[in-house]
Scaffold this motif. Structure first.
Motif, PDB file in Angstrom:
ATOM      1  N   TYR A 155      -7.712   5.874  -3.584  1.00  0.00           N
ATOM      2  CA  TYR A 155      -6.488   5.280  -3.036  1.00  0.00           C
ATOM      3  C   TYR A 155      -5.911   6.134  -1.905  1.00  0.00           C
ATOM      4  CZ  TYR A 155      -2.444   2.233  -2.972  1.00  0.00           C
ATOM      5  OH  TYR A 155      -1.496   1.315  -2.573  1.00  0.00           O
ATOM      6  N   GLN A 160       0.831  -1.199   0.000  1.00  0.00           N
ATOM      7  CA  GLN A 160       0.000   0.000   0.000  1.00  0.00           C
ATOM      8  C   GLN A 160       0.872   1.257   0.000  1.00  0.00           C
ATOM      9  OE1 GLN A 160      -2.789   0.276   3.276  1.00  0.00           O
ATOM     10  NE2 GLN A 160      -4.147   1.637   2.143  1.00  0.00           N
ATOM     11  N   TRP A 193       1.016   6.640  -7.026  1.00  0.00           N
ATOM     12  CA  TRP A 193      -0.020   7.647  -7.266  1.00  0.00           C
ATOM     13  C   TRP A 193       0.541   9.058  -7.108  1.00  0.00           C
ATOM     14  CZ3 TRP A 193      -4.316   7.324  -9.771  1.00  0.00           C
ATOM     15  CH2 TRP A 193      -4.998   6.106  -9.846  1.00  0.00           C
TER      16      TRP A 193
END
Length: 337
Positions: A145, A52, A59
């Protein structure tokens, strides 16, 4: 000046469990010692999945690669305390406990501008400080996200980190939870663009100058570029390199918790420096870009804090007056914009 002779302590949360065991108390004591003696620590086995974390860096890279006109569709408000949205290069200039308007103006327009851009977000449920997002059609999937990553950090904060801090201070493990109910936290994505090495060496540009953080504490995620330096506890004014270590999260105490603890815990100066030139062949004269992610822990703005139990006594008087969390943080944030 920077050195490499010292390193940060490491705190392992593998056996923390629900915070009621002897192992949990030992972990809390080790965290307390790190926060008292250094103010920084590497954390391992936090429960924050590495996949993660890696995804959030991916991102972040996509976000900062967008055209400037797209990023400016989510502009940071003019008020410093409204830490939401995109701040372009040079918008924020870190100042260490400077509040005079003339001095701040000199910092912001001087020779050493902080060469970085950032994007800030907080709780999706905030009624007083809503998030400012890049339109989903420009970066589909980013909002979901980033929100999930924020929530993962929040879960670690509540279930492990704050209870461990409380245990280390000989307080009930839920002591700090009552001061962090409103989810007044901030996730900041940071990008330090590449630039000719010469502009950093000349002082025309900088990364981030020496400063301390404002709030309760900070979780910091680094990429593999490096550049973070922390003031060496035994040698004020001398900084040690803090390299990125795979599988770790950095934690540091903020000024608010230092004040709250009557200076028992240490909010330590740290800075980001551009990497030095590479020796020998292969130096193209360009400094590598750097990404980092910071999760700032903030106390509830309307809660008033005063000296923590056990942090004052006959041989250690209380140094600070009670203050609301929001009053203190706003004073500090408004000095940076």
């Amino acid at each position: 000046m920077a050195i490499n002779r010292e390193s940060l302590p490491t705190v392992n949360f593998a056996d923390f469990g629900d915070g009621t065991s002897k192992s949990a108390l030992d972990i809390g004591k080790k965290l307390f010692e790190a926060c008292r003696d250094v103010g920084f620590a590497y954390l391992i086995n936090t429960g924050i999945p590495q996949g993660q974390i890696d995804g959030m860096f991916d991102w972040s890279a996509k976000l900062f690669a967008l055209p400037i006109e797209t990023k400016l569709k989510a502009p940071h408000p003019p008020e410093g305390w409204k830490h939401r949205g995109y701040s372009g290069i040079g918008r924020e200039q870190v100042s260490q406990l400077v509040f005079d308007p003339d001095e701040l103006r000199a910092i912001r327009t001087g020779k050493f501008p902080d060469f970085k851009e950032s994007f800030d977000l907080g709780s999706k449920d905030s009624q007083t400080l809503p998030n400012t997002w890049i339109p989903d059609e420009d970066l589909p999937g980013f909002q979901t996200y980033a929100t999930n990553f924020y929530n993962t950090c929040r879960e670690f904060q509540l279930s492990i980190l704050l209870p461990a801090l409380a245990l280390g201070l000989d307080l009930p493990k839920d002591f700090f939870l009552g001061y962090h109910e409103a989810n007044e936290n901030q996730l900041r994505l940071l990008h330090y663009p590449g630039a000719p090495t010469s502009v950093f060496e000349s002082g025309e540009r900088g990364r981030i100058g020496a400063h301390t953080d404002f709030g309760t504490g900070t979780l910091l995620f680094q990429d593999d570029c490096g550049g973070l330096e922390v003031e060496t506890p035994s040698q004020p004014g001398v900084f040690m390199h803090v390299p990125p270590v795979p599988g770790t999260v950095l934690f540091n105490i903020g000024d608010f918790l230092m004040r709250w603890s009557n200076d028992t815990l240490k909010s330590t100066l740290h800075r980001v420096r551009a990497p030095p030139r590479r020796d020998g062949h292969g130096d193209d004269g360009e400094t590598k870009e750097r990404f980092s992610i910071a999760y700032f822990l903030g106390a509830d703005k309307e809660k008033t804090i005063e000296c923590l139990p056990g942090c004052s006594g006959p041989d250690k008087s209380k140094k600070y007056e009670p203050i609301k969390a929001g009053e203190y943080i706003n004073m500090r944030l408004n000095a940076t914009y």
